[in-house]
Design an enzyme around this catalytic site. Structure first.
Site, short mmCIF file in Angstrom:
data_model
loop_
_atom_site.label_atom_id
_atom_site.label_comp_id
_atom_site.label_asym_id
_atom_site.label_seq_id
_atom_site.Cartn_x
_atom_site.Cartn_y
_atom_site.Cartn_z
N LYS A 206 -38.37 16.56 1.07
CA LYS A 206 -39.28 17.49 0.04
C LYS A 206 -39.61 16.66 -1.01
O LYS A 206 -40.43 16.39 -1.46
CB LYS A 206 -38.93 18.91 0.33
N ARG A 264 -35.59 24.68 3.68
CA ARG A 264 -34.85 25.37 4.68
C ARG A 264 -35.79 26.18 5.40
O ARG A 264 -35.34 26.60 6.63
CB ARG A 264 -33.64 26.23 4.32
N GLU A 349 -27.75 29.76 1.99
CA GLU A 349 -28.50 28.94 0.85
C GLU A 349 -29.53 29.83 -0.01
O GLU A 349 -29.88 30.11 -0.97
CB GLU A 349 -29.11 27.71 1.07
N LYS A 489 -24.34 18.25 -7.98
CA LYS A 489 -25.04 16.89 -7.88
C LYS A 489 -24.97 16.26 -9.31
O LYS A 489 -24.99 14.93 -9.48
CB LYS A 489 -26.41 17.19 -7.66
O1 F6P Z 1 -29.35 20.44 -2.19
C1 F6P Z 1 -29.79 21.32 -1.68
C2 F6P Z 1 -31.30 20.81 -1.04
O2 F6P Z 1 -32.39 20.92 -2.25
C3 F6P Z 1 -31.95 21.92 0.18
O3 F6P Z 1 -32.43 22.99 -0.34
C4 F6P Z 1 -32.83 20.91 0.68
O4 F6P Z 1 -33.02 21.41 1.97
C5 F6P Z 1 -32.01 19.82 0.73
O5 F6P Z 1 -31.42 19.78 -0.55
C6 F6P Z 1 -32.72 18.33 0.83
O6 F6P Z 1 -33.95 18.13 -0.10
P1 F6P Z 1 -34.94 17.23 -0.08
O7 F6P Z 1 -35.60 17.60 1.32
O8 F6P Z 1 -35.93 17.44 -1.15
O9 F6P Z 1 -34.51 15.86 0.43
#
Ligand code: F6P
Length: 519
Positions: A206, A264, A349, A489
């Protein structure tokens, strides 16, 4: 909105729990009410649900409905379907429900009972059409034999779960791989069996900033070049809201989505591309149609016969009154292997929160722990604890009536097992010796699909999305942010630098000691 624990319904539920609820024996309840199954089961789109083996009765359900009304579940739901920014900590709308929304004729927009955001919907369908057309070219391209999805969290669990679940509908001649972990063993093992000319990498993120995904994507790109791969535009595509970053990374084939889709909740978006390749445009549209049918059920059915509402309220009853802290997920279909993992992210989550939407500390529990494995395997592992352990763990079974294989005897045996497990949890068995005594009265919910199809899977997922919404609304939390993943993180970046430099200044004794051993 009044906090749930300050409502009259909460007090009434506490009283009902103390007088009858705590001691409710579901076996006696069946004996005294021959209509119990009919009253506590229902059909919803593509899903039949039997709630009657749970520690509830119609009086409790009625109080739970009062709680839903006093906590504004319907108003909050309507705010979501009106595109209001109910994700308040990020000031975002929550509109994953718009992704499966059918392309409306203009007049149906006007007639619609909900405020359809016409511009967004047009963009949704523009992207959907483009993505499905791309999926079709990949399906027809016999030279592409391996599709590798690189993503994590919602950019992995959703697509991986659904591709596995709909294996029976998958185009022949293509293999699907999912790489999520930053642990290089995973990517290394996957790449070992691949050739660049027959591989398509889908970089699913995302944000297009997630360290695991970016690290794996960089390594995949380096491997592709090192193996003599040349045509990046044919062998890499990005699925992201951050198209700019994907282009900067060197990927020209991109499919976008929007910040109003939580990670999610994103399997309906471009993140679903692996499934679209696997089952084709018609199948993917059927998957969306199943979800939309459940969305509409949630949006329009009266609370009393609204399955996501009934399930979400049951979750609150168990978590806050019975004090049950976990739920076991038991899909009796091997293709639903990743169902428990998928639900873990969706629910934990979303609802693993300790403050309300104003940031005030909560005085009650929120998300339970979800865990499980497909049946019948779980029966030979942890079901011992479910039947005879000291903790009561509600179980959520998923069974599928029809099998898509011809192996004689298996399906009847499988269905016999799922029925027998739910039955055994309920009825128990007396034995004075202790060791062979089964207390019984152990609660379970039984979700039943006629067949595991794109439609029914879409509906089953949307059911879970909305049930999580309902319990989150009662608890007064924001189910759509995930600040709890941030600290680790940030610290990982610092620790990475320290692993390279050896600097342990200011670290706690344990982290410093382990870091020194790891260097
Ligand atoms: O670390 C949690 C998170 O933000 C989740 O909510 C999300 O699905 C995942 O990391 C991956 O995020 P992205 O699709 O931005 O790589």
């Amino acid at each position: 909105m009044t906090r749930c624990d300050h409502t009259p319904a909460w007090a009434a539920l506490q009283q009902a729990f103390d007088t009858d609820g705590k001691a409710l024996d579901v076996r006696r309840a069946f004996e005294t009410d021959p209509q119990r199954f009919a009253k506590l089961s229902q059909s919803a789109p593509h899903v039949f649900a039997d709630l009657s083996k749970n520690r509830i009765d119609t009086a409790t359900e009625s109080l739970l409905m009062d709680l839903a009304r006093q906590c504004g579940v319907a108003q909050h739901r309507d705010a979501m379907f009106a595109g209001e920014p109910i994700n308040t900590t990020e000031q975002r709308a929550v509109m994953h429900w718009l992704l499966p929304y059918p392309a409306p004729a203009p007049e149906s927009i006007a007639q619609s009972a909900i405020k359809i955001l016409a511009t967004e919907l047009a963009q949704v369908h523009f992207t959907l059409d483009a993505m499905l057309a791309f999926a079709q070219t990949v399906r027809e391209d016999a030279a592409i034999t391996d599709v590798v999805n690189i993503g994590i969290g919602g950019s992995d669990l959703g697509p991986q779960m659904v591709v596995r679940a709909l294996d029976a509908f998958t185009v022949p001649g293509k293999r699907f791989h999912f790489v999520s972990n930053v642990d290089g063993h995973e990517l290394d093992a996957t790449l070992r069996g691949l050739k660049p000319e027959s591989t398509l990498f889908l970089i699913a993120s995302k944000t297009f900033t997630t360290i695991e995904t970016m690290t794996n994507a960089r390594s995949a790109k380096a491997w592709f070049a090192a193996q003599g791969g040349t045509d990046t535009s044919r062998h890499f595509a990005a699925l992201t809201t951050n198209v700019k970053a994907a282009r900067a990374f060197g990927i020209s084939t991109t499919f976008g989505f929007w910040d109003w889709v939580g990670g999610r909740y994103s399997v309906w978006s471009a993140i679903g591309l692996p499934l679209a390749i696997a089952i084709g445009a018609q199948g993917f549209r059927a998957f969306l149609a199943g979800a939309h049918a459940m969305d509409e059920h949630f949006r329009t059915a009266p609370l009393e016969s609204n399955l996501p509402v009934r399930l979400g309220l049951l979750d609150v009853w168990y978590r806050n009154f019975h004090g049950f802290t976990s739920r076991s997920i038991a899909p009796y279909h091997s293709a639903l292997k990743r169902w428990p993992a998928y639900l873990q992210q969706l629910e934990m989550e979303s609802n693993g929160k300790q403050v309300d939407t104003d940031g005030a500390a909560l005085a009650y529990g929120t998300s339970p722990v979800l865990w499980g494995e497909p049946g019948t395997n779980g029966q030979h592992a942890f079901f011992q604890m479910l039947h005879q352990g000291t903790d009561v763990v509600p179980v959520e079974f998923v069974a599928v009536k029809t099998a898509r294989h011809q192996l004689e005897g298996h399906q009847t045996l499988l269905l016999a097992n799922v029925l027998a497990q739910a039955q055994a949890l309920l009825v128990g068995k007396s034995d004075s010796g202790g060791h062979r005594n089964f207390p019984g009265n152990r609660p379970s919910t039984f979700l039943l699909l006629d067949d595991l199809t794109p439609e029914s899977l879409g509906a089953l997922i949307a059911l879970q999305e909305h049930r999580v919404f309902v319990s989150g609304t009662i608890w007064g939390i924001n189910s759509f942010d995930q600040w709890g993943v941030e600290l680790g993180k940030v610290l990982a970046k610092d620790v990475e630098a320290r692993l390279l430099s050896g600097d342990t200044t200011g670290l706690d004794g344990s982290t410093a000691g382990l870091l020194a051993r790891l260097r």
